[in-house]
Write a protein that holds these residues in place. Structure first.
Motif, PDB file in Angstrom:
ATOM      1  N   GLN A 128       0.931   4.131  -5.024  1.00 48.04           N
ATOM      2  CA  GLN A 128       0.130   4.621  -6.214  1.00 48.04           C
ATOM      3  C   GLN A 128      -1.425   4.532  -5.967  1.00 48.04           C
ATOM      4  O   GLN A 128      -1.982   3.388  -5.839  1.00 48.04           O
ATOM      5  N   MET A 129      -2.222   5.604  -5.915  1.00 50.41           N
ATOM      6  CA  MET A 129      -3.517   5.677  -5.569  1.00 50.41           C
ATOM      7  C   MET A 129      -4.096   6.342  -6.894  1.00 50.41           C
ATOM      8  O   MET A 129      -3.736   7.314  -7.390  1.00 50.41           O
ATOM      9  N   ALA A 130      -5.181   5.374  -7.208  1.00 55.44           N
ATOM     10  CA  ALA A 130      -5.971   5.791  -8.589  1.00 55.44           C
ATOM     11  C   ALA A 130      -7.389   5.523  -8.106  1.00 55.44           C
ATOM     12  O   ALA A 130      -7.945   4.921  -7.238  1.00 55.44           O
ATOM     13  N   SER A 131      -8.416   6.176  -9.176  1.00 57.70           N
ATOM     14  CA  SER A 131      -9.784   6.221  -9.023  1.00 57.70           C
ATOM     15  C   SER A 131     -10.121   6.586  -7.726  1.00 57.70           C
ATOM     16  O   SER A 131     -10.924   5.892  -6.742  1.00 57.70           O
ATOM     17  N   LEU A 132      -9.525   7.713  -7.055  1.00 54.93           N
ATOM     18  CA  LEU A 132      -9.770   7.939  -5.742  1.00 54.93           C
ATOM     19  C   LEU A 132     -11.403   8.611  -5.443  1.00 54.93           C
ATOM     20  O   LEU A 132     -11.970   9.031  -6.027  1.00 54.93           O
ATOM     21  N   LYS A 133     -11.747   7.831  -4.169  1.00 51.52           N
ATOM     22  CA  LYS A 133     -13.148   8.292  -3.618  1.00 51.52           C
ATOM     23  C   LYS A 133     -12.935   9.352  -2.391  1.00 51.52           C
ATOM     24  O   LYS A 133     -12.013   8.927  -1.638  1.00 51.52           O
ATOM     25  N   PRO A 134     -14.140   9.875  -2.178  1.00 48.50           N
ATOM     26  CA  PRO A 134     -14.149  10.724  -0.869  1.00 48.50           C
ATOM     27  C   PRO A 134     -13.771   9.944   0.301  1.00 48.50           C
ATOM     28  O   PRO A 134     -13.233  10.422   1.082  1.00 48.50           O
ATOM     29  N   GLU A 135     -14.342   8.623   0.347  1.00 49.13           N
ATOM     30  CA  GLU A 135     -14.055   7.739   1.347  1.00 49.13           C
ATOM     31  C   GLU A 135     -12.611   7.175   1.599  1.00 49.13           C
ATOM     32  O   GLU A 135     -12.217   6.827   2.473  1.00 49.13           O
ATOM     33  N   ASP A 136     -11.581   7.385   0.628  1.00 45.57           N
ATOM     34  CA  ASP A 136     -10.422   7.407   0.769  1.00 45.57           C
ATOM     35  C   ASP A 136      -9.531   8.560   1.677  1.00 45.57           C
ATOM     36  O   ASP A 136      -8.454   8.605   1.785  1.00 45.57           O
ATOM     37  N   THR A 137     -10.327   9.575   1.979  1.00 44.48           N
ATOM     38  CA  THR A 137     -10.051  10.689   2.616  1.00 44.48           C
ATOM     39  C   THR A 137      -9.356  10.349   4.021  1.00 44.48           C
ATOM     40  O   THR A 137     -10.327   9.598   4.862  1.00 44.48           O
ATOM     41  N   ALA A 138      -8.202  10.478   4.469  1.00 43.90           N
ATOM     42  CA  ALA A 138      -7.630   9.997   5.716  1.00 43.90           C
ATOM     43  C   ALA A 138      -6.157  10.377   5.909  1.00 43.90           C
ATOM     44  O   ALA A 138      -5.645  11.157   5.001  1.00 43.90           O
ATOM     45  N   VAL A 139      -5.596  10.344   6.966  1.00 45.44           N
ATOM     46  CA  VAL A 139      -4.206  10.418   7.280  1.00 45.44           C
ATOM     47  C   VAL A 139      -3.304   9.071   6.915  1.00 45.44           C
ATOM     48  O   VAL A 139      -4.132   7.998   7.393  1.00 45.44           O
ATOM     49  N   TYR A 140      -2.769   9.068   6.086  1.00 43.53           N
ATOM     50  CA  TYR A 140      -1.908   7.902   5.662  1.00 43.53           C
ATOM     51  C   TYR A 140      -0.654   7.778   6.128  1.00 43.53           C
ATOM     52  O   TYR A 140      -0.037   8.748   6.167  1.00 43.53           O
ATOM     53  N   TYR A 141      -0.381   6.329   6.848  1.00 48.03           N
ATOM     54  CA  TYR A 141       1.018   6.378   7.562  1.00 48.03           C
ATOM     55  C   TYR A 141       1.658   5.425   6.957  1.00 48.03           C
ATOM     56  O   TYR A 141       1.294   4.331   6.564  1.00 48.03           O
ATOM     57  N   CYS A 142       2.794   5.526   6.804  1.00 46.27           N
ATOM     58  CA  CYS A 142       3.977   4.384   6.433  1.00 46.27           C
ATOM     59  C   CYS A 142       4.310   3.782   7.599  1.00 46.27           C
ATOM     60  O   CYS A 142       4.662   4.154   8.616  1.00 46.27           O
ATOM     61  N   ASN A 143       4.615   2.184   7.510  1.00 43.46           N
ATOM     62  CA  ASN A 143       4.789   1.481   8.662  1.00 43.46           C
ATOM     63  C   ASN A 143       6.078   0.558   8.263  1.00 43.46           C
ATOM     64  O   ASN A 143       6.032   0.272   6.940  1.00 43.46           O
ATOM     65  N   ALA A 144       7.128   0.248   9.132  1.00 44.57           N
ATOM     66  CA  ALA A 144       8.196  -0.872   8.801  1.00 44.57           C
ATOM     67  C   ALA A 144       8.442  -1.770   9.907  1.00 44.57           C
ATOM     68  O   ALA A 144       8.414  -1.054  11.092  1.00 44.57           O
ATOM     69  N   ASP A 145       8.367  -3.053   9.710  1.00 45.83           N
ATOM     70  CA  ASP A 145       8.488  -4.014  10.625  1.00 45.83           C
ATOM     71  C   ASP A 145       9.979  -4.212  10.460  1.00 45.83           C
ATOM     72  O   ASP A 145      10.496  -4.626   9.224  1.00 45.83           O
ATOM     73  N   TRP A 146      10.741  -4.320  11.518  1.00 48.64           N
ATOM     74  CA  TRP A 146      12.195  -4.594  11.224  1.00 48.64           C
ATOM     75  C   TRP A 146      12.823  -5.386  12.589  1.00 48.64           C
ATOM     76  O   TRP A 146      12.219  -5.292  13.819  1.00 48.64           O
ATOM     77  N   GLU A 147      13.802  -6.157  12.133  1.00 52.22           N
ATOM     78  CA  GLU A 147      14.261  -7.143  13.313  1.00 52.22           C
ATOM     79  C   GLU A 147      15.393  -6.374  14.117  1.00 52.22           C
ATOM     80  O   GLU A 147      16.348  -5.828  13.714  1.00 52.22           O
TER      81      GLU A 147
END
Length: 120
Positions: free
Chosen positions: A81-100
């Motif tokens: 959940q992203m709030a108070s977004l700024k122009p510098e938040d512009t990016a490609v967002y990636y999800c990551n999972a570390d698993w055993e």
């Protein structure tokens, strides 16, 4: 194996809010932690939020107080959940999972990325 599918990116005005979703499938029970990263062209991928399977969340200073990572175990989904977004938040967002792995090692899985653009 763990597969991740992200959704929820888009264009938002400065000061606005956006929620990203990351749905996990596969060996869900082997996930040790999940995280959100972001990347802009020419820069390294940046860890911005982390949620372990048992323990407290962590945030990069750049998003602390504005972004919240949380999970819905019933849906095998982690959100940002992203709030108070700024122009510098512009990016490609990636999800990551570390698993055993079955041999006791740890591997990482990545989603395909979702573009977030903060602009008026």
């Amino acid at each position: 194996q763990v597969q991740l599918v992200e959704s929820g990116g888009g264009l938002v005005q400065p000061g606005g809010s956006l929620r990203l979703s990351c749905a996990a499938s596969g060996s869900i029970s082997r996930i040790k932690s999940m995280a959100w990263y972001r990347q802009v062209p020419g820069k390294q991928r940046e860890l911005i939020a982390h949620i372990p399977s048992g323990g407290s969340t962590n945030y990069a200073d750049s998003v602390k107080g504005r972004f919240t990572i949380f999970r819905d175990n019933a849906r095998n989904t982690v959100y940002l959940q992203m709030a108070s977004l700024k122009p510098e938040d512009t990016a490609v967002y990636y999800c990551n999972a570390d698993w055993e792995t079955l041999l006791g090692g740890v591997k990482g899985s990545w989603g395909q990325g979702t573009q977030v653009t903060v602009s008026s």
